[in-house]
Design a protein around this motif. Structure first.
Motif, PDB file in Angstrom:
ATOM      1  N   LYS A   3      47.271  85.055  73.077  1.00 29.78           N
ATOM      2  CA  LYS A   3      46.290  85.109  74.171  1.00 29.78           C
ATOM      3  C   LYS A   3      44.876  85.157  73.565  1.00 29.78           C
ATOM      4  O   LYS A   3      44.626  85.889  72.607  1.00 29.78           O
ATOM      5  N   LYS A   5      40.936  86.074  74.272  1.00 30.68           N
ATOM      6  CA  LYS A   5      40.072  86.832  75.181  1.00 30.68           C
ATOM      7  C   LYS A   5      38.826  86.020  75.521  1.00 30.68           C
ATOM      8  O   LYS A   5      38.138  85.536  74.626  1.00 30.68           O
TER       9      LYS A   5
ATOM     10  N   ASN B  69      46.669  87.555  88.070  1.00 27.16           N
ATOM     11  CA  ASN B  69      47.296  86.546  87.215  1.00 27.16           C
ATOM     12  C   ASN B  69      47.427  85.212  87.951  1.00 27.16           C
ATOM     13  O   ASN B  69      47.910  85.164  89.093  1.00 27.16           O
ATOM     14  N   ALA B 110      52.523  87.644  80.639  1.00 30.24           N
ATOM     15  CA  ALA B 110      52.338  86.781  79.465  1.00 30.24           C
ATOM     16  C   ALA B 110      52.550  85.309  79.815  1.00 30.24           C
ATOM     17  O   ALA B 110      51.851  84.435  79.297  1.00 30.24           O
ATOM     18  N   TYR B 141      42.288  86.968  79.803  1.00 34.15           N
ATOM     19  CA  TYR B 141      43.184  86.542  78.733  1.00 34.15           C
ATOM     20  C   TYR B 141      43.776  85.184  79.087  1.00 34.15           C
ATOM     21  O   TYR B 141      44.324  85.005  80.174  1.00 34.15           O
ATOM     22  N   CYS B 142      43.659  84.247  78.172  1.00 30.70           N
ATOM     23  CA  CYS B 142      44.202  82.906  78.419  1.00 30.70           C
ATOM     24  C   CYS B 142      45.106  82.507  77.257  1.00 30.70           C
ATOM     25  O   CYS B 142      44.749  82.687  76.088  1.00 30.70           O
ATOM     26  N   SER B 143      46.267  81.984  77.578  1.00 27.73           N
ATOM     27  CA  SER B 143      47.165  81.500  76.531  1.00 27.73           C
ATOM     28  C   SER B 143      46.513  80.301  75.853  1.00 27.73           C
ATOM     29  O   SER B 143      45.925  79.445  76.525  1.00 27.73           O
TER      30      SER B 143
END
Lengths: 188, 188
Positions: A3, A5, B69, B110, B141-143
């Motif tokens: 992930k 930020k 999310n 996640a 938070y980004c994958s």
């Protein structure tokens, strides 16, 4: 998990795009925003957040009414125009064919597929750059050509949504699945 | 003009679809909603509206944290499942791989492309069926696989949006135009 930020910005992707209508100095004005959301089902309430000091804000407070008009692919240029130029500098009263409903002072856009007429319920300070206007939706107007069996049809309306990440407008694809159905028998 | 009156319902079309995460009785729970919107740019603030008495509400109030999310095409069944079944009846703590950020008590998904971690700023009564939770977005938070040049890429994320008119989820089409550009030279 991989992930990254991205910090504390607003990354609600995508957001609806609407034109907020308000009479300012007795003349209709329209402002494009993406900070909008439904906040109550019964009664139906909507909130729009405007940067403090916006030209439309005084009009909403004075008349205690505003409208929320759907931005569609057909209106994309006019929609963007209303997001770029302030009513303090350009006259936006003749951009669209304007109509009024039962509240008399909430200007709505005839060319917009769907317009919600709102009675101001509350003005809230976000605690930051924006002021929040909560309105009760007293009536909704939809052009007949966008209805199917009496209900708004997204395939006909062709609304646009806003991608804040790339600062661009997107169209919709297709209906993928029925809500409250597709996950009914989901097994994790 | 040919406008049909649809009454006072909520016709914001479409709306974003998100999974709200909260720890309830020290266990992660996730609730799908479409009543969500950004209400402030600086600092970044988001509001989610939950029907009063929702299972997640007590957890948000107790911990003063929650997460938002992004629901994507890949998660459509699990997303719908989390909108149908209450955490009071089914255990949703193992539906996803859960992670926590700096606030420690806001569970995030996640598998979701993008998660916003929020510190509760205010609980507001809408005056009707819903309670509004305003949160400051402290981190996003980004994958990595959904980023292009370090920014979330909607073409990769494939978010879904909600059409309340037909109770269905839609996907996005394509990027149509740059905002603050396409209407720059618009002549009414």
């Amino acid at each position: 998990m991989g992930k990254t930020k991205l910090g504390s910005g607003s990354h609600l992707l995508p957001m609806p795009v609407v034109l907020v209508g308000a009479n300012v100095n007795d003349r209709p004005n329209f402002l494009t925003i993406a900070y909008v959301g439904i906040v109550c089902h019964t009664p139906a309430m909507i909130e729009v957040a405007l940067r403090k000091g916006r030209f439309s804000s005084d009009g909403i407070k004075k008349n205690e009414t505003f409208s929320v008009n759907t931005a569609s692919v057909d209106l994309i240029e006019a929609t963007d125009y209303c997001g770029i130029y302030s009513g303090a500098k350009v006259d936006k009263s003749r951009l669209f064919e304007v109509f009024y409903g039962e509240l008399k002072t909430a200007p709505m856009i005839a060319e917009s597929p769907l317009s919600m007429e709102c009675r101001l319920a509350k003005v809230l300070d976000s605690g930051g750059s924006h002021e929040i206007f909560r309105g009760e939706i007293v009536e909704t107007y939809c052009s007949e050509e966008y209805l199917t069996d009496g209900r708004p049809d997204l395939g006909k309306i062709k609304p646009i949504v806003y991608d804040g990440s790339s600062s661009s407008y997107w169209g919709l694809g297709e209906s993928l699945a029925r809500a409250f159905q597709v996950g009914k028998d989901y097994k994790p």
